[in-house]
Design a protein around this motif. Structure first.
Motif, short mmCIF file in Angstrom:
data_model
loop_
_atom_site.label_atom_id
_atom_site.label_comp_id
_atom_site.label_asym_id
_atom_site.label_seq_id
_atom_site.Cartn_x
_atom_site.Cartn_y
_atom_site.Cartn_z
N MET A 1 0.75 -1.12 0.08
CA MET A 1 -0.35 -0.02 0.04
C MET A 1 0.69 1.54 -0.07
SD MET A 1 -2.63 1.38 0.19
CE MET A 1 -3.85 0.12 0.83
N SER A 2 0.30 1.52 -0.70
CA SER A 2 1.58 3.52 -1.17
C SER A 2 1.48 4.27 0.43
CB SER A 2 1.61 4.41 -2.10
OG SER A 2 1.47 3.19 -3.21
N GLU A 3 2.03 4.58 0.89
CA GLU A 3 1.98 5.64 2.10
C GLU A 3 2.02 7.37 1.15
OE1 GLU A 3 4.42 4.96 5.07
OE2 GLU A 3 4.43 3.04 5.07
N VAL A 4 2.19 7.50 0.06
CA VAL A 4 3.09 8.43 -0.06
C VAL A 4 2.40 8.97 -1.30
CG1 VAL A 4 4.74 10.40 -0.87
CG2 VAL A 4 4.51 9.13 1.47
N THR A 5 1.74 9.60 -2.21
CA THR A 5 1.26 9.73 -3.43
C THR A 5 1.63 11.39 -3.55
OG1 THR A 5 -0.98 8.95 -3.47
CG2 THR A 5 -0.92 10.29 -5.08
N VAL A 6 2.50 11.30 -4.96
CA VAL A 6 3.35 12.39 -5.03
C VAL A 6 2.13 12.94 -6.58
CG1 VAL A 6 5.07 13.43 -6.16
CG2 VAL A 6 5.62 10.99 -4.61
N VAL A 7 2.31 13.90 -6.45
CA VAL A 7 1.87 14.04 -8.05
C VAL A 7 2.07 15.70 -8.38
CG1 VAL A 7 -0.84 16.06 -7.78
CG2 VAL A 7 -0.42 14.15 -6.46
N GLY A 8 2.35 15.47 -9.88
CA GLY A 8 2.90 16.25 -10.24
C GLY A 8 2.20 17.31 -11.27
N ILE A 9 2.06 18.46 -11.09
CA ILE A 9 1.30 19.91 -11.06
C ILE A 9 2.15 20.58 -12.46
CG2 ILE A 9 2.19 21.18 -9.25
CD1 ILE A 9 -0.99 22.28 -8.68
N GLY A 10 1.87 21.60 -13.14
CA GLY A 10 2.45 22.79 -13.69
C GLY A 10 1.89 23.91 -13.80
N ALA A 11 2.11 24.50 -14.31
CA ALA A 11 2.46 26.56 -14.19
C ALA A 11 0.49 26.35 -13.93
CB ALA A 11 2.74 26.61 -14.60
N ASP A 12 -0.19 25.66 -14.72
CA ASP A 12 -1.92 25.79 -15.05
C ASP A 12 -2.14 25.57 -13.63
OD1 ASP A 12 -0.85 23.22 -15.52
OD2 ASP A 12 -2.37 23.35 -16.99
N GLY A 13 -1.49 25.54 -12.64
CA GLY A 13 -2.45 25.08 -11.66
C GLY A 13 -3.30 23.69 -11.27
N TRP A 14 -4.74 24.19 -10.76
CA TRP A 14 -5.87 22.71 -10.44
C TRP A 14 -6.12 22.44 -11.79
CZ3 TRP A 14 -7.18 19.87 -6.74
CH2 TRP A 14 -8.58 19.24 -6.59
#
Length: 390
Positions: A1-14
């Motif tokens: 089970m993953s403990e950390v989720t890494v979310v890539g985000i761009g300059a356009d945000g949400w």
């Protein structure tokens, strides 16, 4: 089970996040990231803690992860977290089974899309925490290079480095944001920028070993071009391997070892301070600023250095204990190459050959030169080369 989720985000945000990335942030109990990344995420329903990276981040990261162990943690990263990003660090710390990565298009992908450059044909040079001089190794006719800038000052530094090299430069700022700009270099540049370099002029140094002697700044202590090519062939560099260049002189062997592959590493050991400084300058000019220079007399100066995969002794082979110290320092399967040009160094090599075995080769090179109105052969000093594998 993953403990950390890494979310890539761009300059356009949400607005630029896919459904899985939005869900990961909405369900997280803790969101970590840089202040700029955190500001791109709007207030979401439900209680959650936002943690901005301290400075410096890397030393504090293990403690932060331990502090929030057992909670649903989401980590924000710019673009693709596995491309010069925090995702790589987290996988190294926690293991791949405990990290889930949701990538966003990297800045390189966005830049290539704007420029119409095939990603697979582009070389990337990062100036983030790395010497910009590494760009020198990538400059060649027709090459397309993307420089990942450290800050707003990097574009001007790139322009200064490639001046008179026949390169076209394009500045890409705030890729993906409403204020994105792609165009000529300008000052001041936006802090978030990439510099595209398209080489059109004369090329830089060749890729294969044996650069022209005049490529190096030296005082005569230089392994000559033909001998250098033979020596590198005997040292047989492989990606990721480490070389000791002992009695390095101008540093040519260590430099060309590192130019063989970007993952190759080298330590140059030189007891004269002026030559040690010259080695560093040569390495930067030829695109391998990561070459480490140790100022000191071998074999004593070798103590404590990381065990090498190969060693070249270009000077000092007659020093007591030199050959034995170098051979014993090698990793299993490591190669030791010694070039001898004097009677005394040949005697030391002959003794080492008798003790450890290996191969002896004698190399004589003659270069054509004017003799009055004609052309004759001028002999260089012959070199006796000893090679042994541990």
């Amino acid at each position: 089970m993953s403990e950390v989720t890494v979310v890539g985000i761009g300059a356009d945000g949400w607005a630029g996040l896919a459904g899985a990335a939005r869900d990961a942030l909405a369900s997280a109990e803790v969101i970590m990231g840089g202040r700029r990344q955190l500001d791109l995420v709007p207030d979401l329903p439900g209680p959650r803690e936002r943690v901005a990276w301290p400075s410096p981040m890397l030393p504090a990261l293990p403690g932060l992860l331990e502090e929030h162990r057992g909670r649903r943690v989401a980590v924000l990263a710019s673009g693709d977290p596995m491309f010069y990003g925090v995702g790589t660090t987290l996988v190294r710390l926690l293991g791949p089974e405990r990290v889930r990565v949701l990538p966003h298009p990297s800045s390189v992908s966005l830049a290539c899309a704007r420029l119409g450059w095939p990603v697979e044909e582009v070389e990337v040079v990062s100036a983030v925490g790395r010497p910009l001089a590494a760009l020198n190794a990538a400059l060649a006719p027709g090459r397309r290079i993307l420089v990942l800038s450290a800050d707003a000052g990097t574009p001007a530094q790139v322009a200064a480095l490639v001046r008179e090299r026949g390169c076209d430069l394009t500045l890409l700022e705030n890729l993906g944001a409403p204020d994105e700009r792609v165009g000529p270099l300008r000052e001041p540049a936006a802090p978030l920028n990439i510099v595209a370099v398209h080489c059109r002029g004369a090329g830089g140094p060749q890729v294969v070993p044996g650069l022209p002697d005049e490529t190096y700044d030296h005082d005569g202590q230089l392994t000559k071009r033909e001998i250098r090519a033979i020596t590198l062939a005997r040292l047989a560099p492989r990606p990721g391997e480490l070389l000791w260049d002992v009695g390095a002189g101008a540093g040519s062997i260590g430099i060309e070892w590192m130019r063989a592959h970007r993952a190759c590493r080298a330590i140059a050991v030189e007891d004269r301070a002026d030559r040690a400084a010259r080695i560093g300058a040569n390495a930067a000019a030829l695109g391998v600023p990561g070459l480490r220079v140790v100022a000191g007399r071998a074999p004593a100066a070798l103590a404590g250095l990381e065990a090498p995969d190969a060693i070249f002794i270009g000077g000092g082979v007659t020093a007591p204990g030199m050959v034995a110290a170098c051979r014993d320092a090698l990793r299993p399967g490591g190669r030791l190459v010694v070039n001898a040009v004097t009677v005394e160094s040949e005697r030391a090599v002959a003794e080492a050959y008798g003790r450890f075995g290996g191969e002896l080769t004698r190399v004589a090179v003659n270069r054509a030169a004017p003799v009055g109105g004609f052309t004759g052969w001028r002999a260089m000093m012959p070199v006796t080369q000893w090679t042994v594998t541990r």
